[in-house]
Write an enzyme that holds these catalytic residues in place. Structure first.
Site, short mmCIF file in Angstrom:
data_model
loop_
_atom_site.label_atom_id
_atom_site.label_comp_id
_atom_site.label_asym_id
_atom_site.label_seq_id
_atom_site.Cartn_x
_atom_site.Cartn_y
_atom_site.Cartn_z
N ASP A 30 0.88 -1.16 0.00
CA ASP A 30 0.00 0.00 0.00
C ASP A 30 0.92 1.22 0.00
O ASP A 30 2.06 1.14 0.48
CB ASP A 30 -0.86 -0.01 1.28
CG ASP A 30 -1.98 1.01 1.25
OD1 ASP A 30 -3.14 0.61 1.09
OD2 ASP A 30 -1.69 2.22 1.39
N ASN A 95 -15.10 -1.76 -6.27
CA ASN A 95 -16.44 -1.53 -6.81
C ASN A 95 -16.34 -0.90 -8.20
O ASN A 95 -16.98 0.11 -8.48
CB ASN A 95 -17.23 -0.60 -5.88
CG ASN A 95 -17.95 -1.36 -4.78
OD1 ASN A 95 -18.16 -2.56 -4.87
ND2 ASN A 95 -18.32 -0.66 -3.72
N SER A 121 -18.85 -7.91 -0.92
CA SER A 121 -19.73 -7.26 0.06
C SER A 121 -19.42 -7.79 1.45
O SER A 121 -19.23 -8.99 1.64
CB SER A 121 -21.19 -7.54 -0.29
OG SER A 121 -22.04 -6.88 0.61
N GLY A 123 -18.02 -5.17 3.90
CA GLY A 123 -17.57 -3.95 4.56
C GLY A 123 -16.60 -4.20 5.69
O GLY A 123 -15.82 -5.16 5.67
N LYS A 189 -22.75 -7.01 -8.38
CA LYS A 189 -22.50 -6.21 -7.16
C LYS A 189 -23.09 -4.80 -7.30
O LYS A 189 -23.59 -4.22 -6.33
CB LYS A 189 -20.99 -6.13 -6.89
CG LYS A 189 -20.59 -5.24 -5.72
CD LYS A 189 -21.15 -5.73 -4.39
CE LYS A 189 -20.51 -5.17 -3.15
NZ LYS A 189 -20.31 -3.77 -3.04
N HIS A 192 -26.64 -5.11 -6.55
CA HIS A 192 -26.72 -5.30 -5.09
C HIS A 192 -26.68 -3.94 -4.39
O HIS A 192 -27.48 -3.64 -3.51
CB HIS A 192 -25.53 -6.18 -4.66
CG HIS A 192 -25.21 -6.18 -3.20
ND1 HIS A 192 -24.52 -5.15 -2.57
CD2 HIS A 192 -25.45 -7.10 -2.24
CE1 HIS A 192 -24.36 -5.43 -1.30
NE2 HIS A 192 -24.92 -6.61 -1.06
N GLU A 196 -29.36 -1.86 -2.25
CA GLU A 196 -28.95 -1.34 -0.93
C GLU A 196 -29.45 0.11 -0.75
O GLU A 196 -29.98 0.46 0.31
CB GLU A 196 -27.42 -1.40 -0.88
CG GLU A 196 -26.74 -0.99 0.38
CD GLU A 196 -25.22 -1.17 0.19
OE1 GLU A 196 -24.76 -2.33 0.08
OE2 GLU A 196 -24.50 -0.16 0.11
N TYR A 197 -29.30 0.93 -1.80
CA TYR A 197 -29.78 2.32 -1.72
C TYR A 197 -31.28 2.33 -1.42
O TYR A 197 -31.76 3.11 -0.60
CB TYR A 197 -29.57 3.05 -3.05
CG TYR A 197 -28.20 3.61 -3.34
CD1 TYR A 197 -27.05 2.87 -3.09
CD2 TYR A 197 -28.05 4.87 -3.91
CE1 TYR A 197 -25.80 3.37 -3.39
CE2 TYR A 197 -26.80 5.39 -4.21
CZ TYR A 197 -25.68 4.62 -3.95
OH TYR A 197 -24.45 5.12 -4.26
O1 LIG Z 1 -20.11 -1.65 -1.52
C1 LIG Z 1 -20.35 -1.14 -0.45
C2 LIG Z 1 -21.41 -1.67 0.45
O2 LIG Z 1 -22.09 -2.76 -0.14
C3 LIG Z 1 -19.57 0.06 -0.08
O3 LIG Z 1 -19.64 0.36 1.28
C4 LIG Z 1 -19.98 1.20 -0.96
O4 LIG Z 1 -19.09 2.29 -0.77
C5 LIG Z 1 -21.41 1.64 -0.69
O5 LIG Z 1 -21.90 2.43 -1.74
P1 LIG Z 1 -22.06 4.01 -1.59
O6 LIG Z 1 -20.66 4.50 -1.18
O7 LIG Z 1 -22.41 4.50 -2.97
O8 LIG Z 1 -23.09 4.25 -0.53
#
Ligand SMILES: O=C(CO)[C@H](O)[C@H](O)COP(=O)(O)O
Length: 331
Positions: A30, A95, A121, A123, A189, A192, A196-197
């Site tokens: 890194d 992502n 997925s 986190g 993903k 997915h 999530e949103y």
């Molecule tokens: O992939 C994720 C969760 O599944 C990441 O936490 C991602 O950053 C979430 O998306 P956003 O930042 O657009 O809210």
């Protein structure tokens, strides 16, 4: 098995730790030297740069890139490709936009290097809970990497088997799926995250309505002072709307019921936008997911309790700290 890992942030560092704990051998790098030293103290082999990392791996090599989508991932994949050899594999676990994967896989194929995209997925909880993975790329390479995916995946845990799946691929029940060719892992993903949103927005709106039930604008005998933390907790137990996102709401509300640690300005890192773009390309009517995306844009103007809950959920699952929001750059 041996794996190189580039990018030791909230996700990459824990991926290395989980693999090392499972007996795999990780060579890590890194830009942040402290992150490399931390991982080296935790059983990984630190590298001084990309070339050094590649040199410390036996052929055929596999290197997992865990960086923000767009320029950081693109530049790193290109730099790795310049020092890797035919037969080696580059895995993008971030992502990335799936059309970038399709382009990268084709250009790396010309050099004999295989590109595998892994939507990951889990986190900041993945170290202990494991990671759900959606994997795109050539089957032979995905199969070769199976010990890595098996160690990162959550495993069956206590989730009961789904009736009717007996003759299907049992790796799916461990928490990882080969979705198809290059790009398909990140496409799945992306959807997915689009979902999530929508789910996050549904919780945010519901809790906002509950919270405002004590408004002085309502008739006095219809006002209730409801306990957000207790409602989130009771819904976790046997209700139709229980979910991991609700568990995270309950944690955030138990810690600070007013969510005063959050402004409610909700960022987005691209996947919600790409989901809506995909819906447009396919002429799919995605009202909820589009509205959830637009509500995040609006949240940057003024902030409601529901927006604070969205920020609280993002902090809980991804460790995302609120920050000034800038538009997503093309990758
Ligand atoms: O992939 C994720 C969760 O599944 C990441 O936490 C991602 O950053 C979430 O998306 P956003 O930042 O657009 O809210």
């Amino acid at each position: 098995m041996q794996l190189g890992i580039v990018g030791l942030g909230r996700m990459g560092g824990n991926i290395a730790r989980r693999l090392t704990r499972a007996g795999h051998s990780c060579v890590v790098w890194d830009r942040n030297e402290a992150a490399v030293s931390d991982l080296a103290a935790d059983g990984s082999t630190g590298a001084a740069g990309l070339e050094d990392l590649v040199g410390k791996l036996d052929a055929p090599r596999a290197v997992w890139v865990m960086l923000p989508a767009g320029a950081p991932t693109e530049q790193t994949v290109n730099a790795l490709a310049a020092v890797m050899e035919p037969g080696d594999v580059i895995i993008d676990g971030g992502n990335s936009f799936y059309k970038d994967d399709i382009r990268r896989a084709a250009s790396l194929r010309e050099k004999g290097i295989v590109y595998v995209d892994v939507g990951t997925s889990g986190g900041v909880w993945g170290l202990e809970r494991g990671y759900c993975m959606m994997i795109g790329g050539e089957k032979a390479s995905v199969d070769r990497l199976d010990p890595i995916f098996a160690a990162l995946a959550p495993g069956r845990g206590e989730i009961p088997a789904t009736p009717g799946r007996e003759s299907r691929d049992h790796r799916v029940e461990q928490g990882y799926l080969h979705t198809g060719p290059a790009g398909s892992g990140h496409f799945v993903k992306m959807i997915h995250n689009g979902i999530e949103y929508g789910m996050m927005q549904a919780y945010a709106e519901g809790f906002e309505i509950l919270k405002r039930k004590d408004s002085t604008e309502l008739p006095e005998n219809e006002r209730y002072s409801l306990d957000m933390a207790d409602i989130a907790e009771v819904w976790r137990r046997g209700s139709v709307v229980s979910s991991w996102l609700l568990d995270l709401c309950a944690i955030a509300l138990a810690k600070n019921e007013t969510l005063s640690d959050f402004s409610g300005a909700v960022a987005d890192s691209g996947e919600g936008r790409w989901t809506v773009m995909a819906a447009i390309e396919e002429a799919v009517s995605a009202e909820v997911l589009s509205a959830a995306l637009y509500t995040r844009f609006r949240s940057r103007q003024d902030h409601t309790f529901g927006e604070k809950l969205l920020s609280a959920m993002r902090f809980q699952f991804g460790g995302h700290v609120e920050q000034p929001v800038t538009p997503v750059k093309e990758g």
